[in-house]
Design a protein around this motif. Structure first.
Motif, PDB file in Angstrom:
ATOM      1  N   MET A 217      17.273 107.470  77.619  1.00 40.65           N
ATOM      2  CA  MET A 217      17.652 106.674  78.797  1.00 40.65           C
ATOM      3  C   MET A 217      18.968 105.943  78.517  1.00 40.65           C
ATOM      4  SD  MET A 217      15.374 103.758  80.779  1.00 40.65           S
ATOM      5  CE  MET A 217      14.037 104.729  81.420  1.00 40.65           C
ATOM      6  N   THR A 218      19.928 106.066  79.425  1.00 41.58           N
ATOM      7  CA  THR A 218      21.216 105.390  79.240  1.00 41.58           C
ATOM      8  C   THR A 218      21.053 103.889  79.524  1.00 41.58           C
ATOM      9  OG1 THR A 218      21.903 105.617  81.539  1.00 41.58           O
ATOM     10  CG2 THR A 218      22.433 107.453  80.067  1.00 41.58           C
ATOM     11  N   ASP A 219      22.065 103.116  79.121  1.00 39.13           N
ATOM     12  CA  ASP A 219      22.042 101.667  79.383  1.00 39.13           C
ATOM     13  C   ASP A 219      21.918 101.389  80.889  1.00 39.13           C
ATOM     14  OD1 ASP A 219      22.278 101.268  76.708  1.00 39.13           O
ATOM     15  OD2 ASP A 219      24.356 100.557  76.748  1.00 39.13           O
ATOM     16  N   LYS A 220      22.677 102.162  81.689  1.00 38.25           N
ATOM     17  CA  LYS A 220      22.639 101.975  83.152  1.00 38.25           C
ATOM     18  C   LYS A 220      21.239 102.238  83.688  1.00 38.25           C
ATOM     19  CE  LYS A 220      27.372 103.026  84.637  1.00 38.25           C
ATOM     20  NZ  LYS A 220      28.188 103.939  85.452  1.00 38.25           N
ATOM     21  N   GLU A 221      20.634 103.353  83.242  1.00 33.90           N
ATOM     22  CA  GLU A 221      19.291 103.722  83.713  1.00 33.90           C
ATOM     23  C   GLU A 221      18.263 102.655  83.312  1.00 33.90           C
ATOM     24  OE1 GLU A 221      19.710 108.611  83.638  1.00 33.90           O
ATOM     25  OE2 GLU A 221      18.992 107.547  81.869  1.00 33.90           O
ATOM     26  N   MET A 222      18.440 102.129  82.098  1.00 37.64           N
ATOM     27  CA  MET A 222      17.518 101.096  81.599  1.00 37.64           C
ATOM     28  C   MET A 222      17.595  99.842  82.478  1.00 37.64           C
ATOM     29  SD  MET A 222      17.276  99.451  77.786  1.00 37.64           S
ATOM     30  CE  MET A 222      17.658 100.980  76.943  1.00 37.64           C
ATOM     31  N   ILE A 223      18.816  99.456  82.840  1.00 42.04           N
ATOM     32  CA  ILE A 223      19.013  98.263  83.676  1.00 42.04           C
ATOM     33  C   ILE A 223      18.404  98.483  85.061  1.00 42.04           C
ATOM     34  CG2 ILE A 223      20.785  96.910  84.904  1.00 42.04           C
ATOM     35  CD1 ILE A 223      22.535  97.305  82.314  1.00 42.04           C
ATOM     36  N   LEU A 224      18.675  99.637  85.666  1.00 43.27           N
ATOM     37  CA  LEU A 224      18.153  99.926  87.015  1.00 43.27           C
ATOM     38  C   LEU A 224      16.631 100.043  87.017  1.00 43.27           C
ATOM     39  CD1 LEU A 224      20.897 102.441  88.235  1.00 43.27           C
ATOM     40  CD2 LEU A 224      20.619 100.065  88.949  1.00 43.27           C
ATOM     41  N   ASP A 225      16.085 100.580  85.926  1.00 45.68           N
ATOM     42  CA  ASP A 225      14.632 100.699  85.806  1.00 45.68           C
ATOM     43  C   ASP A 225      13.996  99.305  85.705  1.00 45.68           C
ATOM     44  OD1 ASP A 225      12.188 102.300  85.382  1.00 45.68           O
ATOM     45  OD2 ASP A 225      12.210 101.384  83.391  1.00 45.68           O
ATOM     46  N   PHE A 226      14.625  98.434  84.901  1.00 39.08           N
ATOM     47  CA  PHE A 226      14.119  97.067  84.738  1.00 39.08           C
ATOM     48  C   PHE A 226      14.192  96.314  86.071  1.00 39.08           C
ATOM     49  CE2 PHE A 226      14.494  92.556  83.837  1.00 39.08           C
ATOM     50  CZ  PHE A 226      13.459  92.360  82.925  1.00 39.08           C
ATOM     51  N   LEU A 227      15.279  96.557  86.805  1.00 39.69           N
ATOM     52  CA  LEU A 227      15.499  95.912  88.106  1.00 39.69           C
ATOM     53  C   LEU A 227      14.334  96.195  89.055  1.00 39.69           C
ATOM     54  CD1 LEU A 227      17.945  94.267  89.080  1.00 39.69           C
ATOM     55  CD2 LEU A 227      18.858  96.330  90.082  1.00 39.69           C
ATOM     56  N   LYS A 228      13.878  97.454  89.079  1.00 43.98           N
ATOM     57  CA  LYS A 228      12.749  97.837  89.940  1.00 43.98           C
ATOM     58  C   LYS A 228      11.479  97.104  89.551  1.00 43.98           C
ATOM     59  CE  LYS A 228      13.941 102.497  91.484  1.00 43.98           C
ATOM     60  NZ  LYS A 228      14.858 103.126  90.534  1.00 43.98           N
ATOM     61  N   LYS A 229      11.263  96.961  88.241  1.00 45.01           N
ATOM     62  CA  LYS A 229      10.023  96.337  87.747  1.00 45.01           C
ATOM     63  C   LYS A 229      10.051  94.811  87.857  1.00 45.01           C
ATOM     64  CE  LYS A 229       9.141 100.034  84.444  1.00 45.01           C
ATOM     65  NZ  LYS A 229       9.462 100.485  83.089  1.00 45.01           N
ATOM     66  N   ASN A 230      11.250  94.238  88.030  1.00 47.12           N
ATOM     67  CA  ASN A 230      11.385  92.779  88.014  1.00 47.12           C
ATOM     68  C   ASN A 230      11.795  92.214  89.370  1.00 47.12           C
ATOM     69  OD1 ASN A 230      11.181  90.394  86.356  1.00 47.12           O
ATOM     70  ND2 ASN A 230      13.402  90.229  86.427  1.00 47.12           N
ATOM     71  N   ASN A 231      11.211  92.760  90.436  1.00 48.75           N
ATOM     72  CA  ASN A 231      11.480  92.252  91.796  1.00 48.75           C
ATOM     73  C   ASN A 231      12.948  92.268  92.194  1.00 48.75           C
ATOM     74  OD1 ASN A 231       8.922  91.672  92.838  1.00 48.75           O
ATOM     75  ND2 ASN A 231       8.792  89.815  91.631  1.00 48.75           N
ATOM     76  N   GLY A 232      13.720  93.168  91.610  1.00 56.02           N
ATOM     77  CA  GLY A 232      15.115  93.315  92.014  1.00 56.02           C
ATOM     78  C   GLY A 232      16.056  92.254  91.485  1.00 56.02           C
ATOM     79  N   VAL A 233      15.643  91.533  90.425  1.00 50.14           N
ATOM     80  CA  VAL A 233      16.505  90.500  89.829  1.00 50.14           C
ATOM     81  C   VAL A 233      16.614  90.760  88.321  1.00 50.14           C
ATOM     82  CG1 VAL A 233      16.830  88.026  89.400  1.00 50.14           C
ATOM     83  CG2 VAL A 233      15.794  88.781  91.521  1.00 50.14           C
ATOM     84  N   ILE A 234      17.799  90.542  87.792  1.00 49.53           N
ATOM     85  CA  ILE A 234      18.006  90.787  86.360  1.00 49.53           C
ATOM     86  C   ILE A 234      18.973  89.751  85.783  1.00 49.53           C
ATOM     87  CG2 ILE A 234      19.971  92.384  86.540  1.00 49.53           C
ATOM     88  CD1 ILE A 234      18.382  94.227  84.627  1.00 49.53           C
ATOM     89  N   GLU A 235      18.732  89.332  84.556  1.00 48.47           N
ATOM     90  CA  GLU A 235      19.635  88.407  83.864  1.00 48.47           C
ATOM     91  C   GLU A 235      20.280  89.139  82.690  1.00 48.47           C
ATOM     92  OE1 GLU A 235      18.397  84.087  83.468  1.00 48.47           O
ATOM     93  OE2 GLU A 235      16.449  85.029  83.794  1.00 48.47           O
TER      94      GLU A 235
END
Length: 198
Positions: A1-19
């Motif tokens: 999984m690329t860094d971008k994919e990891m961030i977008l995947d986390f975004l889905k699991k975290n109600n669309g918010v990321i720090e």
């Protein structure tokens, strides 16, 4: 999984918010976030915080996210509880005395009230924001007490309408309202309003 994919995947699991700090420990550079923002996949809402660009901006959730100890109160809580139909001009929150948040500087968007720590969480409950995110708000009884106590700093028409609406609410809890009124030393004020508007 690329860094971008990891961030977008986390975004889905975290109600669309990321720090970004959540990823700094994993060695993912801020440039990856900037690239995703340029591609229109994410949107920066404040320093180090991004949201899913396809989601509607949920100001309640974002404020809660940035001010974790804050509890929505006063006119904002009235609106959340359908005790007034006017969308708040400023989002209002109560925070514990001594708690600091960078949002205090943004006083054209937000209004904060301070409360002693021992009273801060009385009447706190979790509800869903208009966009489906979990946020903390005071229950109706605590909100009525807070609004009557600070009525000089609020819109008087909104407070009167809210008390009337509360009186008509089949789920109102006068015993709880009275117990809060005793705690906050406004029993006579609450009685006075209840008698006039009954």
């Amino acid at each position: 999984m690329t860094d971008k994919e990891m961030i977008l995947d986390f975004l889905k699991k975290n109600n669309g918010v990321i720090e970004t700090k959540q990823f700094a420990e994993r060695g993912i550079d801020n440039k990856v976030f900037r690239r995703l923002a340029l591609e229109g996949k994410i949107e920066r809402i404040s320093k180090g915080i991004y949201i899913d660009a396809e989601q509607m901006v949920d100001d309640y959730f974002i404020m809660q996210y940035r001010c974790k100890k804050g509890i929505f109160s006063h006119e904002t809580a009235l609106f959340i509880h359908d005790l007034c139909d006017r969308s708040p001009l400023k989002l209002m929150m109560t925070i514990p005395t001594g708690y600091n948040t960078r949002l205090l500087k943004l006083n054209d968007h937000y209004q904060f009230f301070y409360m002693k720590k021992e009273f801060h969480e009385i009447g706190k409950m979790n509800v869903l924001s208009p966009y489906g995110h979990t946020i903390a708000v005071y229950d109706k009884e605590r909100t009525i007490c807070d609004c009557l106590k600070k009525k000089d700093k609020l819109d008087n028409d909104i407070v009167l309408t809210a008390v009337r609406e509360y009186m008509r609410d089949p789920e109102r809890d006068f015993i709880k309202l009275q117990s809060y009124a005793d705690i906050f030393k406004i029993s006579s004020l609450v009685h006075q309003y209840m008698e006039v508007l009954a």
